[in-house]
Design an enzyme around this catalytic site. Structure first.
Site, mmCIF file in Angstrom:
data_model
loop_
_atom_site.group_PDB
_atom_site.id
_atom_site.type_symbol
_atom_site.label_atom_id
_atom_site.label_comp_id
_atom_site.label_asym_id
_atom_site.label_seq_id
_atom_site.Cartn_x
_atom_site.Cartn_y
_atom_site.Cartn_z
ATOM 1 N N ASP A 1 -26.084 12.175 -13.017
ATOM 2 C CA ASP A 1 -26.482 12.631 -14.355
ATOM 3 C C ASP A 1 -27.173 14.008 -14.322
ATOM 4 O O ASP A 1 -26.976 14.849 -15.188
ATOM 5 C CB ASP A 1 -27.473 11.653 -15.009
ATOM 6 C CG ASP A 1 -27.137 10.183 -14.803
ATOM 7 O OD1 ASP A 1 -26.684 9.816 -13.689
ATOM 8 O OD2 ASP A 1 -27.345 9.391 -15.731
ATOM 9 N N GLY B 1 -18.777 11.123 -15.329
ATOM 10 C CA GLY B 1 -18.520 12.025 -16.457
ATOM 11 C C GLY B 1 -19.558 13.141 -16.556
ATOM 12 O O GLY B 1 -19.217 14.302 -16.788
ATOM 13 N N TRP B 2 -20.808 12.800 -16.377
ATOM 14 C CA TRP B 2 -21.868 13.837 -16.409
ATOM 15 C C TRP B 2 -21.595 14.892 -15.338
ATOM 16 O O TRP B 2 -21.663 16.095 -15.591
ATOM 17 C CB TRP B 2 -23.238 13.228 -16.139
ATOM 18 C CG TRP B 2 -23.894 12.353 -17.162
ATOM 19 C CD1 TRP B 2 -24.451 11.118 -16.933
ATOM 20 C CD2 TRP B 2 -24.172 12.636 -18.557
ATOM 21 N NE1 TRP B 2 -25.023 10.629 -18.082
ATOM 22 C CE2 TRP B 2 -24.875 11.525 -19.087
ATOM 23 C CE3 TRP B 2 -23.886 13.722 -19.397
ATOM 24 C CZ2 TRP B 2 -25.294 11.462 -20.425
ATOM 25 C CZ3 TRP B 2 -24.304 13.657 -20.725
ATOM 26 C CH2 TRP B 2 -24.994 12.536 -21.230
ATOM 27 N N HIS C 1 -34.293 13.441 -9.393
ATOM 28 C CA HIS C 1 -33.903 13.248 -10.792
ATOM 29 C C HIS C 1 -35.110 13.272 -11.725
ATOM 30 O O HIS C 1 -35.066 13.872 -12.802
ATOM 31 C CB HIS C 1 -33.113 11.951 -10.948
ATOM 32 C CG HIS C 1 -32.427 11.868 -12.266
ATOM 33 N ND1 HIS C 1 -31.531 12.820 -12.684
ATOM 34 C CD2 HIS C 1 -32.542 10.987 -13.281
ATOM 35 C CE1 HIS C 1 -31.121 12.517 -13.906
ATOM 36 N NE2 HIS C 1 -31.722 11.421 -14.285
ATOM 37 N N LYS C 2 -36.180 12.618 -11.306
ATOM 38 C CA LYS C 2 -37.438 12.627 -12.058
ATOM 39 C C LYS C 2 -38.572 12.398 -11.072
ATOM 40 O O LYS C 2 -38.347 11.822 -9.997
ATOM 41 C CB LYS C 2 -37.514 11.464 -13.080
ATOM 42 C CG LYS C 2 -36.450 11.430 -14.122
ATOM 43 C CD LYS C 2 -36.684 10.283 -15.118
ATOM 44 C CE LYS C 2 -35.524 10.193 -16.096
ATOM 45 N NZ LYS C 2 -35.706 9.206 -17.153
ATOM 46 N N TYR D 1 -32.264 14.823 -23.201
ATOM 47 C CA TYR D 1 -30.824 14.988 -23.073
ATOM 48 C C TYR D 1 -30.009 14.364 -24.198
ATOM 49 O O TYR D 1 -28.898 14.815 -24.474
ATOM 50 C CB TYR D 1 -30.347 14.448 -21.722
ATOM 51 C CG TYR D 1 -30.277 12.934 -21.618
ATOM 52 C CD1 TYR D 1 -31.426 12.172 -21.524
ATOM 53 C CD2 TYR D 1 -29.052 12.275 -21.617
ATOM 54 C CE1 TYR D 1 -31.357 10.787 -21.420
ATOM 55 C CE2 TYR D 1 -28.974 10.898 -21.522
ATOM 56 C CZ TYR D 1 -30.131 10.157 -21.431
ATOM 57 O OH TYR D 1 -30.053 8.792 -21.354
#
Ligand SMILES: *[C@@H]1O[C@H](CO)[C@@H](O)[C@H](O)[C@H]1NC(C)=O
Ligand SMILES: *[C@@H]1O[C@H](CO)[C@@H](O)[C@H](O)[C@H]1NC(C)=O
Ligand SMILES: *[C@@H]1O[C@H](CO)[C@@H](O)[C@H](O)[C@H]1NC(C)=O
Length: 393
Positions: free
Chosen positions: A161, A234-235, A150-151, A57
């Site tokens: 994110d 923000g993401w 997420h992962k 990213y």
């Protein structure tokens, strides 16, 4: 006489090089600033980099900034650079050199540039590369209610994110290659994340959600992490604005996505610092010792508001929010370099949850991470914010 005029000429030239306003007369200042940022970052990461020099990213968010500069200027040097950077990881047979077994959403984002190159060149290798990322999403593990982890190493966890990392790519792919069923899944990701992370009182979104409640950062009742981290919000904000560009206008879930966006816009505006126009590292604790005005989140919010209005997703009143934010950025975060470039300062270098050493998600954690200059997570959004602001009348 002659030599002293020569000296004056030299001084004027040097000033033009190091001070934007002289060189910028012919175009909006914000575009000139974006170009200066592009110049510095393209030279910093001319071949390798940014950051770990992988297909993930940090490369993606930086190149998105360059892409917006390209769209604005039509200067081929920017798209040539994007192609060069992407081709370092995408083989001629369309294989991307990345470890898809790690199942991290962070690795999906650069796929947006792969799609850009596909649209521009129609080379099948880019289609194959994009397919490889879609294949990852097809096996990406999910929470019981269907949210992407997420992962792999962060099981049952959704982080804000991830909504920027995966959804705009997923939606753009669906649009280009006619996969309408993907849009339901894209919408679901935003809806679940909002439902699980939104604080009813402030309207802000907590950074992470652990469905299993195993993490010690997770509230045992709600599964939420304890803080509102600026960049994470923000993401999510940018992810939603960008996704809407590809999301079908007739789709039944579009109205719900727009409603989420509006709720978020209200909440983020409330925590804009009245004096500077900027946003704090930990959004809701302006007065707490150690908190600071953070530049990546500030750029992300300016971008999201300005673009959200331009695309008709948000009411016009938010242009004021965006302009005030951008003025704060220009005043506080920029350092003009003598080679005609720009340094972007005051960027939180990282913010994560769990792992080793363990990140506990508290206010103290977020303010303890180092503050960097020219980190790609600030550099990319600054270019995006600048280009969007240049369209504000
Ligand atoms: C594609 O090319 C890369 C790099 O040349 C190579 O490592 C990989 O094995 C190739 N994959 C296939 C499926 O041919
Ligand atoms: C890829 O990631 C998986 C899962 O983390 C790991 O087991 C494997 O060793 C990695 N492969 C390479 C080539 O690094
Ligand atoms: C959380 O981590 C920070 C450092 O990242 C530390 O200062 C703080 O004491 C920790 N808080 C708790 C409750 O463990």
């Amino acid at each position: 006489m002659k030599s002293s005029w020569g000296l004056v000429g030299l001084v004027v030239l040097l000033c033009a090089g190091s001070w934007g306003p002289v060189a910028m007369a012919a175009e909006p200042q914000a575009v000139a600033l974006a170009k200066r940022m592009a110049k510095t970052s393209m030279s910093l990461w001319a071949v390798t980099g940014p950051a770990k020099d992988r297909f993930q990213y940090e490369l993606g968010v930086f190149l998105r900034g360059i892409e917006l500069v390209y769209e604005e200027t039509h200067d081929e040097k920017y798209i040539d650079y994007i192609k060069f950077k992407v081709d370092r990881f995408v083989a001629d047979n369309g294989t991307i050199n990345y470890n898809s077994s790690q199942l991290t959403l962070d690795d999906i984002l650069t796929g947006r540039l792969v799609l850009t190159l596909y649209e521009k060149t129609k080379e099948t290798k880019y289609k194959k590369a994009a397919d490889m990322l879609i294949d990852q999403l097809k096996v990406q593990p999910r929470t019981k209610e269907g949210g992407f982890w997420h992962k792999l190493i962060y099981p049952y966890q959704m982080w804000l994110d991830g909504l920027y990392m995966a959804e705009p790519f997923y939606a753009e792919y669906a649009k280009i290659f006619h996969q309408p069923s993907f849009f339901n899944d894209v919408a679901k990701q935003f809806i679940i994340m909002e439902k699980r992370s939104r604080d009813a009182k402030t309207g802000l979104l907590y950074h992470g959600y652990d469905e299993s409640r195993v993490q010690s950062w997770a509230d045992p009742k709600t599964g939420r992490s304890p803080s509102f981290w600026g960049r994470a919000v923000g993401w999510y904000f940018m992810g939603l604005v960008d996704t809407l560009d590809f999301f079908p206008v007739y789709h039944p879930k579009r109205a719900e996505l727009l409603a989420i966006l509006k709720r978020l816009a209200v909440a983020v505006e409330k925590v804009q610092d009245g004096k500077s126009g900027l946003w704090w590292q930990v959004l809701d604790k302006p007065k707490k010792k150690g908190n600071y005005l953070e530049s990546s989140a500030s750029a992300m919010f300016v971008y999201s508001y300005a673009r959200g209005v331009r695309k008709g997703y948000l009411p016009k009143k938010y242009l004021k929010t965006a302009k005030k934010g951008y003025a704060g950025i220009v005043k506080n975060f920029l350092v003009y370099t003598s080679d005609g470039g720009l340094d972007y300062t005051r960027i939180a270098s990282v913010g994560g949850l769990g792992g080793t050493p363990y990140r506990n998600g508290t206010f103290e954690y977020y303010i303890s991470e180092p503050i960097a200059t020219n980190d790609p997570k600030g550099v990319g959004p600054f270019m995006m914010a600048s280009i969007e602001i240049s369209h504000v009348k």
